[in-house]
Design an enzyme around this catalytic site. Structure first.
Site, short mmCIF file in Angstrom:
data_model
loop_
_atom_site.label_atom_id
_atom_site.label_comp_id
_atom_site.label_asym_id
_atom_site.label_seq_id
_atom_site.Cartn_x
_atom_site.Cartn_y
_atom_site.Cartn_z
N CYS A 1 25.80 -19.59 93.45
CA CYS A 1 26.77 -20.25 92.56
C CYS A 1 28.15 -19.84 93.05
CB CYS A 1 26.56 -19.83 91.11
SG CYS A 1 27.77 -20.58 89.98
N GLU B 1 27.48 -27.57 92.83
CA GLU B 1 26.63 -27.17 93.95
C GLU B 1 26.62 -28.32 94.97
OE1 GLU B 1 25.66 -24.89 96.06
OE2 GLU B 1 25.05 -23.81 94.25
#
Length: 223
Positions: A2, A103
């Site tokens: 992340c 992402e």
């Protein structure tokens, strides 16, 4: 992994959702949060207030401050074993506040498409984090954090091989208040995919300099 997320609600909404006081002179909406920035967290040492810690964990014993550039995430599977993380799991935990994360999905060897992932109807949520305090050569204390990641759920596995640990509202206070590492590790699991939404966004998000609301908007790509 992340490596980018957003947190942009009004201060009053934060106070109501997380039961904390928000210093409105320090808080500002972030649409494209990146490592090395000071970002909104709630720590187990100060659970009644919104704090701002630097993203990129600097353990207290680190001699080189640049180590934080490498420690933006901690794997749930090994967090209790790694020297950089295990003491923080026991004693220094935090909630990293968000309303969506980004992402990048690899479409071919050259092209990556950014996705924004949200919970429910753009609900606020907390990612599980650990934190540490580090002093520089002048004695200045820097509080920093890392986001814990886990294996992907069925939604995320089509985008990336990892996802942040997102805590349910019922588990947020438990994460801050309980020092039983076995129990804490049981919370480090993939969030239910049925409660998540993912959609492509503009390549503007690729640059942390583009910290504006536009990066959160859905776009279409011609593939």
């Amino acid at each position: 992994m992340c490596g980018r997320f957003s947190f942009s609600p009004l201060a009053k909404i934060i106070e109501d959702r997380f039961d904390v006081k928000v210093d409105k002179t320090r808080y500002k909406p972030r649409y494209n949060s990146a490592p090395s920035q000071d970002l909104a967290v709630i720590s187990n040492s100060n659970p009644g207030e919104l704090d701002f810690y630097r993203w990129g964990l600097k353990p207290f014993w680190a001699k080189d401050k640049s180590i934080g550039n490498k420690l933006i995430n901690a794997k749930a599977e090994t967090i209790a074993e790694k020297p950089s993380f295990k003491n923080s799991l026991k004693w220094r935990r935090c909630l990293v506040l968000s309303d969506g994360f980004y992402e990048w999905k690899t479409m071919n060897k050259k092209e990556k498409i950014p996705y924004r992932i949200t919970i429910g109807d753009n609900n606020l949520f907390a990612m599980a984090g650990i934190w540490g305090s580090w002093k520089d050569e002048t004695g200045l204390t820097i509080n920093s954090f890392a986001i814990i990641t886990t294996s992907p759920n069925k939604l995320m596995e089509n985008i990336h091989s990892r996802m942040p640990v997102i805590l349910s509202p019922n588990d947020e206070k438990l994460w801050l208040s309980n020092d039983d590492t076995t129990l804490l590790q049981s919370l480090l699991r993939p969030f239910p995919e049925k409660e998540m939404t993912a959609f492509p966004v503009s390549n503007l998000v690729n640059s942390p300099a583009n910290d504006k609301q536009e990066v959160m908007n859905p776009v279409e790509y011609l593939l």
